[in-house]
Design a protein around this motif. Sequence first.
Motif, short mmCIF file in Angstrom:
data_model
loop_
_atom_site.label_atom_id
_atom_site.label_comp_id
_atom_site.label_asym_id
_atom_site.label_seq_id
_atom_site.Cartn_x
_atom_site.Cartn_y
_atom_site.Cartn_z
N VAL A 252 40.33 30.90 65.21
CA VAL A 252 38.99 30.69 64.60
C VAL A 252 38.41 29.39 65.14
N GLU A 253 39.24 28.34 65.13
CA GLU A 253 38.81 27.04 65.63
C GLU A 253 38.42 27.12 67.10
N GLU A 254 39.22 27.85 67.85
CA GLU A 254 38.97 27.98 69.28
C GLU A 254 37.61 28.65 69.52
N ILE A 255 37.32 29.69 68.74
CA ILE A 255 36.03 30.38 68.88
C ILE A 255 34.89 29.42 68.55
N ALA A 256 35.07 28.64 67.48
CA ALA A 256 34.02 27.71 67.07
C ALA A 256 33.74 26.70 68.19
N GLU A 257 34.83 26.17 68.75
CA GLU A 257 34.66 25.18 69.82
C GLU A 257 33.97 25.79 71.04
N LYS A 258 34.44 26.97 71.42
CA LYS A 258 33.84 27.63 72.59
C LYS A 258 32.38 27.96 72.33
N CYS A 259 32.09 28.39 71.12
CA CYS A 259 30.71 28.75 70.76
C CYS A 259 29.79 27.53 70.93
N ARG A 260 30.27 26.38 70.46
CA ARG A 260 29.45 25.16 70.51
C ARG A 260 29.13 24.72 71.94
N VAL A 261 29.99 25.07 72.90
CA VAL A 261 29.73 24.65 74.30
C VAL A 261 29.36 25.84 75.19
N ALA A 262 28.96 26.92 74.54
CA ALA A 262 28.58 28.15 75.26
C ALA A 262 29.73 28.69 76.13
N GLY A 263 30.94 28.51 75.64
CA GLY A 263 32.11 29.00 76.38
C GLY A 263 32.48 30.43 76.03
N ILE A 264 31.81 30.99 75.07
CA ILE A 264 32.04 32.40 74.72
C ILE A 264 30.69 33.03 74.37
N GLY A 265 30.50 34.27 74.77
CA GLY A 265 29.25 34.96 74.45
C GLY A 265 29.38 35.71 73.13
N CYS A 266 28.24 36.01 72.52
CA CYS A 266 28.27 36.69 71.22
C CYS A 266 28.85 38.11 71.34
N VAL A 267 28.63 38.75 72.50
CA VAL A 267 29.15 40.12 72.67
C VAL A 267 30.68 40.09 72.62
N GLU A 268 31.24 39.12 73.34
CA GLU A 268 32.71 39.01 73.35
C GLU A 268 33.24 38.68 71.95
N CYS A 269 32.56 37.74 71.32
CA CYS A 269 32.96 37.30 69.97
C CYS A 269 32.92 38.49 69.01
N LYS A 270 31.87 39.33 69.15
CA LYS A 270 31.74 40.50 68.27
C LYS A 270 32.82 41.53 68.58
N ASN A 271 33.16 41.68 69.88
CA ASN A 271 34.21 42.64 70.23
C ASN A 271 35.55 42.25 69.61
#
Length: 327
Positions: A252-271
Amino acid sequence: MKERVLSGMRPTGKLHLGHLHGALENWRDLQEKYNCYFFIADWHALTSEYANPQIIKDSIWDMVIDWLSVGIDPKKSTIFIQSKILEHAELHLILSMITPLPWLERNPTYKEQLQEVTNRDLSTYGFLGYPVLQAADIIIYKANKVPVGVDQLPHLELTREIVRRFNYLYGDVFPEPEAILTQTPKLLGIDGRKMSKSYQNSIYLSDSHREIKEKISQMFTDPQRARKSDPGNPSVCNIYTLQKIYNKEGQVEEIAEKCRVAGIGCVECKNILSQLLVNALTPIQEKRRYYRSHFDEVKDIVWKGIKDAQIIAQSTMEEVRKAIRID
Ligand code: SF4
């Protein structure tokens, strides 16, 4: 002797994630510690669905199956249908004689719902008296505790006021029930509004894997994040709220960090979330299939619950009739 807990749910449609995380998971924990009575509040459903009672009839058994499938255990908890215990109605009538009208008129939920619900007429005697029926439901079992969210505290306080008034007028019959305050995650629906069957924006416990994936893919995320290259803000994103429920802590933390620096897209996060949700709901849905194909077992559980609840309700009503000299 374990203390007694009472809670109910209105059968007005299929159960969704909001019910699971807002109530049922809490019920599952409570049954380990308390003597729990969980009821299907079909008369309560009638206060808003009086023009469409078929939905109540259609939802009752589906709701019981959902309860059992998420782990409400009939060996630990009593499950019953409100309208099968007529004593609720008798006590409601008696309490309505002693409940001052202004107590009901000042109820914040009543005022709010009258304004908000525009697709049906709620200016009825029954809807105004809803908290009195609720008080009857609780005190007829002399429940010591009631699980409530902060927004429902005024309702429970009204029950306690009614108890004090009854005991003052007729002698000590009822204990004052206390709140077990429950923290519930604020789950939003697909459209960003509160997850609710009336908004048709919910993910249901019975949704197929395909439906879950479709709904997650339609969900609102951080509204400021237009492109994958934009940094996101997970704290305003409903997908992230669900990640916190369904994903492992470190991830969860990793997703939050990546989200903040645009390191993950919403499509991937949703998948990722869709798969976690499917994994979590699959065992519940397997149990749903079991109970659907063993429907007699479900009916037996509820009939036993009705009989057990009835014994307490009848005994309380004998006391009440004596206290009010109509025995
Ligand atoms: S990456 Fe995930 S948490 Fe971040 S905005 Fe998109 S869906 Fe929300």
